[in-house]
Design an enzyme around this catalytic site. Structure first.
Site, PDB file in Angstrom:
ATOM      1  N   HIS A 111       0.835  -1.207   0.000  1.00  8.14           N
ATOM      2  CA  HIS A 111       0.000   0.000   0.000  1.00  8.14           C
ATOM      3  C   HIS A 111       0.865   1.250   0.000  1.00  8.14           C
ATOM      4  CE1 HIS A 111      -3.985  -1.775   1.327  1.00  8.14           C
ATOM      5  NE2 HIS A 111      -3.159  -2.799   1.451  1.00  8.14           N
TER       6      HIS A 111
ATOM      7  N   GLU B 277       3.241  -0.535   4.047  1.00  8.43           N
ATOM      8  CA  GLU B 277       3.031   0.847   3.580  1.00  8.43           C
ATOM      9  C   GLU B 277       4.356   1.355   3.023  1.00  8.43           C
ATOM     10  OE1 GLU B 277       0.209   2.481   3.572  1.00  8.43           O
ATOM     11  OE2 GLU B 277      -1.058   1.293   4.912  1.00  8.43           O
TER      12      GLU B 277
END
Ligand SMILES: [Zn+2]
Length: 346
Positions: free
Chosen positions: A162, A226
């Protein structure tokens, strides 16, 4: 075949095409199993790793999509020789085409954002809409992929990549699934370090994310990762993913997990979930506050007509703050740094 071996371009051109077809590439054979779902089987397997790489679960998180698509393209062209089984998933093609995070926004009062990454582990049941069907389809593909190989030595991995809405003190960080017995795999953390991940956040409870689903349902080593801030297609600085790319290439070709220094990682545990308990709920932070920003003891971090959240210890920090959601949902996590020696590894 896919034009120019570009699965991303193909998926964006046909985001609704769910027909299945097979084709061959220089080091194996491939099957498109539906929109954005590509399974690659190597001709010569170097290790018993089955790897799921998922990107774009939120459609606007384009950096990881471009990163992994580039690797897959190198495999399809023949520049990289695939040595492990790979399931490449572009999570939310319909949102990616629209360059937005979700599709079914404002469906109803209870569900203002249909966040695909909260719909796994069967949470899609009793809901409706595109993301719901998609969660169901992705669960089914992952199940077929992992269950095709069983037995001694088989290793299941899932990295769900992500990018975040806001900046972060640690540009790259991973969320570790909740492990009831609190024993963690050193090999996985060292791999994250080799990928350039700076911090790992250990979850304190089960959740309904895609990576947690693979961990809980298929005993995979699985992480939500992330990799920096959201940008539009073509504007990502892929050089910032250099270490990640390098480690993924080694894994794809040889099945070996590159090992970085554990001491390079900052480790955090989740202390509390902040729950929006009332319409008056607010966080006393600036909109652009970065993830992992620490606070002083006794700071009133959140308040509503119902209650206040006072920071318990200097250094406690916030991750994923968001109050634009319905009452009852999570408005952020309060996390605390913990030394490596406080964790059990195997
Ligand atoms: Zn995301």
């Amino acid at each position: 075949m896919i034009a120019n071996n570009d699965f991303l371009a193909y998926t964006l051109a046909y985001p609704e095409r769910n027909d299945v077809f097979d084709f061959v590439f220089p080091s194996g054979h491939a099957r498109i199993e539906g929109a954005g779902i590509l399974c690659l089987e190597p001709e010569k397997q170097q290790s018993k790793v089955s790897l799921v790489l998922s990107v774009g679960i939120h459609g606007n998180e384009t950096g990881p999509i471009e990163l992994v698509n580039g690797l897959v393209k190198s495999i399809l062209v023949g520049d990289l020789v695939l040595g492990i089984r790979l399931l490449f998933i572009i999570g939310n093609p319909r949102s990616a085409v629209k360059a937005q995070r979700f599709c079914d926004v404002n469906l109803n009062r209870l569900f203002c954002d249909v966040n695909l990454n909260r719909l796994f582990c069967g949470s899609w049941q009793s809901q409706q809409g595109y993301e719901i069907q998609r969660a169901q389809q992705l669960e089914s593909s992952v199940k077929t992929f992992f269950e095709a190989v069983e037995g001694v030595g088989a290793q299941r991995l899932h990295y769900d990549l992500h990018t975040a809405i806001r900046g972060s003190i640690y540009e790259k960080f991973a969320v570790h699934p909740f492990v009831p017995e609190e024993t963690y795999q050193q090999q996985q953390l060292a791999f994250l370090a080799a990928c350039g991940i700076e911090a790992v956040l250990f979850s304190h409870q089960p959740t309904t994310t895609f990576s947690y689903h693979s961990f809980a349902q298929h005993s995979a080593q699985a992480f939500t990762i992330e990799l920096g801030k959201v940008r539009v297609f073509g504007e990502n600085d892929l050089s910032s993913f250099a270490l990640m790319k390098q480690s993924l290439v080694v894994l794809l070709v040889t099945g070996v997990l590159a090992q970085g220094r554990l001491s390079a990682l900052s480790l955090y545990e989740v202390l509390d979930s902040l729950i929006k308990d009332h319409d008056s709920y607010r966080l006393n932070i600036a909109d652009e506050l970065e993830n992992f920003t620490p606070f002083k003891q006794y700071f009133c971090l959140a308040e509503s007509l119902e209650q206040r959240y006072i920071v318990k210890q200097t250094g406690d920090a916030i991750v994923f703050p968001n109050t634009k959601l319905p009452v009852g949902q999570r408005a952020g996590l309060v996390v605390r740094s913990k030394p490596m020696s406080a964790f059990n590894f195997q």
